[in-house]
Design an enzyme around this catalytic site. Structure first.
Site, PDB file in Angstrom:
ATOM      1  N   SER A   9      16.596  52.251  27.573  1.00 43.94           N
ATOM      2  CA  SER A   9      17.419  51.064  27.652  1.00 43.94           C
ATOM      3  C   SER A   9      16.797  50.000  26.898  1.00 43.94           C
ATOM      4  CB  SER A   9      17.098  50.497  29.261  1.00 43.94           C
ATOM      5  OG  SER A   9      17.683  49.124  29.294  1.00 43.94           O
ATOM      6  N   HIS A  34      21.105  52.887  26.235  1.00 39.34           N
ATOM      7  CA  HIS A  34      21.758  52.095  27.078  1.00 39.34           C
ATOM      8  C   HIS A  34      21.498  50.612  26.774  1.00 39.34           C
ATOM      9  CE1 HIS A  34      22.736  51.533  31.289  1.00 39.34           C
ATOM     10  NE2 HIS A  34      21.844  50.571  31.421  1.00 39.34           N
ATOM     11  N   ASP A  36      22.316  46.803  28.358  1.00 46.50           N
ATOM     12  CA  ASP A  36      22.369  46.032  29.463  1.00 46.50           C
ATOM     13  C   ASP A  36      22.901  44.573  29.335  1.00 46.50           C
ATOM     14  OD1 ASP A  36      21.509  47.679  31.808  1.00 46.50           O
ATOM     15  OD2 ASP A  36      19.416  47.617  30.811  1.00 46.50           O
ATOM     16  N   MET A  38      24.171  40.893  30.982  1.00 45.98           N
ATOM     17  CA  MET A  38      23.795  40.154  32.148  1.00 45.98           C
ATOM     18  C   MET A  38      24.270  38.817  31.693  1.00 45.98           C
ATOM     19  SD  MET A  38      19.960  41.395  33.341  1.00 45.98           S
ATOM     20  CE  MET A  38      19.371  43.290  33.125  1.00 45.98           C
ATOM     21  N   HIS A  67      26.391  48.738  29.797  1.00 45.44           N
ATOM     22  CA  HIS A  67      26.480  48.731  31.163  1.00 45.44           C
ATOM     23  C   HIS A  67      26.697  46.825  31.502  1.00 45.44           C
ATOM     24  CE1 HIS A  67      23.443  48.366  34.986  1.00 45.44           C
ATOM     25  NE2 HIS A  67      25.026  48.271  35.547  1.00 45.44           N
ATOM     26  N   MET A  69      26.794  44.195  33.629  1.00 46.83           N
ATOM     27  CA  MET A  69      26.534  43.454  34.828  1.00 46.83           C
ATOM     28  C   MET A  69      27.107  41.935  34.665  1.00 46.83           C
ATOM     29  SD  MET A  69      22.708  44.866  34.880  1.00 46.83           S
ATOM     30  CE  MET A  69      22.743  45.384  33.378  1.00 46.83           C
ATOM     31  N   MET A 138      22.681  52.425  40.657  1.00 47.32           N
ATOM     32  CA  MET A 138      21.544  51.466  40.436  1.00 47.32           C
ATOM     33  C   MET A 138      20.581  51.917  41.290  1.00 47.32           C
ATOM     34  SD  MET A 138      22.566  49.726  37.943  1.00 47.32           S
ATOM     35  CE  MET A 138      20.774  49.070  37.975  1.00 47.32           C
ATOM     36  N   GLY A 143      19.538  43.361  37.276  1.00 46.69           N
ATOM     37  CA  GLY A 143      19.068  42.182  36.831  1.00 46.69           C
ATOM     38  C   GLY A 143      17.866  42.190  36.065  1.00 46.69           C
ATOM     39  N   GLY A 146      11.789  47.168  34.829  1.00 43.86           N
ATOM     40  CA  GLY A 146      10.466  47.331  35.610  1.00 43.86           C
ATOM     41  C   GLY A 146      10.313  47.191  36.942  1.00 43.86           C
ATOM     42  N   ASP A 172      19.988  54.543  37.029  1.00 43.76           N
ATOM     43  CA  ASP A 172      19.464  53.469  36.101  1.00 43.76           C
ATOM     44  C   ASP A 172      18.479  52.631  36.995  1.00 43.76           C
ATOM     45  OD1 ASP A 172      18.959  51.374  34.335  1.00 43.76           O
ATOM     46  OD2 ASP A 172      21.113  50.759  34.465  1.00 43.76           O
ATOM     47  N   GLY A 173      17.084  52.631  36.686  1.00 43.13           N
ATOM     48  CA  GLY A 173      16.081  51.613  37.053  1.00 43.13           C
ATOM     49  C   GLY A 173      15.084  52.444  37.668  1.00 43.13           C
ATOM     50  N   GLY A 194      13.870  52.272  31.064  1.00 44.20           N
ATOM     51  CA  GLY A 194      13.472  51.081  29.867  1.00 44.20           C
ATOM     52  C   GLY A 194      12.200  51.018  29.959  1.00 44.20           C
TER      53      GLY A 194
HETATM   54  C1  DX5 Z   1      18.636  46.847  35.357  1.00 41.82           C
HETATM   55  C2  DX5 Z   1      19.084  47.392  34.013  1.00 41.82           C
HETATM   56  C3  DX5 Z   1      18.441  48.635  33.582  1.00 41.82           C
HETATM   57  C4  DX5 Z   1      17.074  48.517  33.097  1.00 41.82           C
HETATM   58  C5  DX5 Z   1      16.012  49.587  33.454  1.00 41.82           C
HETATM   59  O1  DX5 Z   1      19.307  45.647  35.630  1.00 41.82           O
HETATM   60  O2  DX5 Z   1      20.460  47.734  34.443  1.00 41.82           O
HETATM   61  O3  DX5 Z   1      19.084  49.531  32.670  1.00 41.82           O
HETATM   62  O4  DX5 Z   1      17.228  48.146  31.847  1.00 41.82           O
HETATM   63  O5  DX5 Z   1      14.872  49.222  33.075  1.00 41.82           O
HETATM   64  P1  DX5 Z   1      13.540  49.964  34.097  1.00 41.82           P
HETATM   65  O6  DX5 Z   1      13.822  51.635  33.357  1.00 41.82           O
HETATM   66  O7  DX5 Z   1      12.402  49.386  33.426  1.00 41.82           O
HETATM   67  O8  DX5 Z   1      13.701  49.972  35.426  1.00 41.82           O
HETATM   68 ZN    ZN Z   2      21.338  49.296  33.059  1.00 42.02          ZN
END
Ligand code: DX5
Ligand code: ZN
Length: 214
Positions: A9, A34, A36, A38, A67, A69, A138, A143, A146, A172-173, A194
């Site tokens: 990510s 990936h 993200d 937002m 992705h 969001m 998810m 959002g 980490g 994801d996450g 990520g």
């Molecule tokens: C969160 C994102 C994820 C995020 C994952 O809202 O959609 O894609 O980048 O990051 P890690 O792997 O650090 O949880």
């Molecule tokens: Zn994501």
């Protein structure tokens, strides 16, 4: 068990050294990048958008997994497709006309993904699953990177796999080397990672370790 597709990510990359980190992904065993997006409305954070997708795809040699969001994602599908997206994920919770939105994504030549928040049951996909290429589950609240992996995700993967043999299941996450093998065993196909990748001293080695899980 077949080896998973790995999607690092970009949210966890070094934003002041993005070309370096995109080239690292190109060299690595990663399958997709990936991305993200937002909007500060669908999720309580703002990340990046269309101009950055254009800049990244100028260097990226792998599919860009976008992705969204954001609220009203249908407004921006074409812009992201034009910017080089290969896959477009919209959130089930943000799409009152999900069937139409999925058709729009396919007409743009992209793979269509539907993302589900942790509280949204996979059973709600029953009447749309045949139209969808990828389901993005998810495993944290969307959002932020980490965050801690939500254990209930395993159960959702198993249920979704029982509903479809063919749809790609992406998680994801909070992915790491402890939960990844259990996710694959439950039926997941794609792992987004990520912080686990980009906070490591050797991100390429971490990508290889995830890719070569058996
Ligand atoms: C969160 C994102 C994820 C995020 C994952 O809202 O959609 O894609 O980048 O990051 P890690 O792997 O650090 O949880
Ligand atoms: Zn994501």
């Amino acid at each position: 068990m077949k080896s998973p597709l790995i999607a690092p990510s970009l949210l966890a990359a070094d934003f002041a050294n993005l070309q370096r980190d995109v080239e690292l992904v190109n060299r690595s065993q990663a399958d997709w990048l990936h991305f993200d997006v937002m909007d500060g409305r669908f999720v309580p954070n703002i990340s990046f958008g269309i101009p950055l997708a254009e800049a990244v795809t100028r260097h990226l040699t792998k599919p860009l997994d976008v992705h969204l969001m954001i609220v009203q994602p249908e407004k921006y599908l074409k812009a992201f497709a034009d910017a080089g997206a290969s896959h477009l994920h919209v959130h089930w919770e943000a799409c009152p006309n999900l069937h139409r939105t999925i058709q729009q994504i396919k007409e743009l030549g992209c793979k269509a993904g539907v993302a589900l928040n942790p509280h949204t049951p996979v059973s709600l996909l029953e009447d749309i699953l045949g139209e969808v290429d990828i389901v993005l589950l998810m495993s944290v609240n969307p959002g932020f990177g980490g965050q801690k992996f939500i254990e209930h995700t395993y159960e959702k993967v198993r249920k979704l796999r029982a509903m479809s043999d063919s749809v790609l299941i992406e998680i994801d996450g909070g992915i790491n080397l402890e939960n990844a093998p259990r996710l694959l065993e439950a039926g997941a196909d794609v792992l987004v990672a990520g912080n686990f990748v980009f906070s490591a001293a050797n991100p390429e080695a971490v990508i290889a370790a995830l890719k070569n899980l058996k």
